[in-house]
Design an enzyme around this catalytic site. Structure first.
Site, PDB file in Angstrom:
ATOM      1  N   HIS A   6       9.047  36.456  49.743  1.00 16.42           N
ATOM      2  CA  HIS A   6      10.075  37.359  50.256  1.00 16.42           C
ATOM      3  C   HIS A   6      11.493  36.866  49.968  1.00 16.42           C
ATOM      4  O   HIS A   6      12.417  37.680  49.873  1.00 16.42           O
ATOM      5  CB  HIS A   6       9.879  37.570  51.755  1.00 16.42           C
ATOM      6  CG  HIS A   6       8.672  38.397  52.083  1.00 16.42           C
ATOM      7  ND1 HIS A   6       8.679  39.768  52.055  1.00 16.42           N
ATOM      8  CD2 HIS A   6       7.403  38.036  52.415  1.00 16.42           C
ATOM      9  CE1 HIS A   6       7.482  40.233  52.367  1.00 16.42           C
ATOM     10  NE2 HIS A   6       6.684  39.194  52.589  1.00 16.42           N
ATOM     11  N   ASP A  20      14.321  39.224  48.485  1.00 21.26           N
ATOM     12  CA  ASP A  20      15.673  39.377  49.030  1.00 21.26           C
ATOM     13  C   ASP A  20      16.722  39.153  47.948  1.00 21.26           C
ATOM     14  O   ASP A  20      17.749  39.847  47.900  1.00 21.26           O
ATOM     15  CB  ASP A  20      15.895  38.387  50.173  1.00 21.26           C
ATOM     16  CG  ASP A  20      15.140  38.780  51.428  1.00 21.26           C
ATOM     17  OD1 ASP A  20      14.611  39.916  51.483  1.00 21.26           O
ATOM     18  OD2 ASP A  20      15.065  37.951  52.357  1.00 21.26           O
ATOM     19  N   GLU A  80      13.400  48.861  49.361  1.00 15.15           N
ATOM     20  CA  GLU A  80      13.985  48.661  48.026  1.00 15.15           C
ATOM     21  C   GLU A  80      14.697  49.904  47.525  1.00 15.15           C
ATOM     22  O   GLU A  80      14.907  50.073  46.324  1.00 15.15           O
ATOM     23  CB  GLU A  80      12.881  48.263  47.044  1.00 15.15           C
ATOM     24  CG  GLU A  80      11.848  49.320  46.759  1.00 15.15           C
ATOM     25  CD  GLU A  80      10.688  49.337  47.724  1.00 15.15           C
ATOM     26  OE1 GLU A  80       9.607  49.806  47.314  1.00 15.15           O
ATOM     27  OE2 GLU A  80      10.853  48.893  48.877  1.00 15.15           O
TER      28      GLU A  80
END
Length: 243
Positions: free
Chosen positions: A101, A105, A131
């Site tokens: 993750h 990010d 997203e």
């Protein structure tokens, strides 16, 4: 003043009144300044809280709620001809699942920076969630909206990102729609979302303008070859965007 008179028996009444009023005022001055400073801090805190409520904490862009509040008028309607870009990062779940993750990010932050840089002055840029991003190109001609979308797509694709010692290319899909007379922001988003879905179905990493309705072919056109798969046929707002 009453307490001072026994100490200063020669003090007249008016002098006592002046002293009696000045002493509390002098004592109160630091409290007044402290109260003013507190009120100023509260005002700054209120401004900051409003900013936080309107901002996506990861990318610094507007969040969905702030975008919806600013994009339309009080009735949610949007000016005719305004272009909207709905942007989606390709295979974002795979990035998260493969590289973690933190890498996901990083992709979102870089995508947000690229969109903000190339969206054009006066454009409204937001992260709708996950997203998905949106750009409202209110300060450009409808014919320029596709060019802006394509430039953003190219800039994202040209970047190289390092995922766990693996260099990879990020790609995006963009659905484009332009507002019709009296249209609401929600309606415009739905049409741009349809174009975004078409971009994914056509092979991804592309810009697709919305399509108002299937083209009506006359007999002379019926025998003409259809466009290759993945290419849209210009109609409705697509032809307006192509300008």
């Amino acid at each position: 003043m009453i307490f001072l008179l026994p100490i200063y028996p020669t003090m007249d009444l008016w002098t006592g009144v002046l002293i009696g009023g000045a002493v509390p005022a002098l004592l109160a001055t630091p409290m007044i300044f402290a109260l003013l400073r507190l009120l100023q801090k509260l005002r700054h805190l209120n401004v900051r809280m409003r900013q936080i409520a309107m901002t996506d904490d990861l990318t610094g862009l507007l969040n969905r709620r702030a975008f919806m509040d600013r994009a339309g008028d009080k009735n949610g309607r949007i000016a005719e001809g305004v272009g909207l870009l709905l942007i989606d990062v390709d295979r974002f779940k795979l990035i998260n699942d493969t590289f973690g993750h933190a890498s996901g990010d990083m992709v979102l932050v870089r995508t947000a920076e690229t969109i903000r840089e190339w969206a054009g002055e006066g454009s409204l840029v937001a992260r709708l969630g996950g997203e998905e991003f949106v750009v409202l190109c209110s300060s450009v001609e409808a014919g320029d909206t596709l060019a802006i979308a394509e430039r953003i797509r190219q800039e994202v694709e040209s970047g190289r990102m390092l995922f766990a010692d693996h260099i990879d290319v990020e790609t995006i899909n963009i659905g484009v729609a332009c507002a019709r007379q009296g249209e609401t922001v929600n309606s415009l988003l739905i049409r741009a979302d349809n174009a975004l879905y078409a971009a994914k179905a056509a092979g991804r990493n592309r810009v697709v303008p919305c399509k108002e309705a299937p083209p009506v072919l006359n007999p002379a056109e019926a025998s003409m070859p259809r466009p290759p798969a993945g290419q849209s046929e210009p109609s409705g707002c697509e032809s307006q965007l192509a300008g």
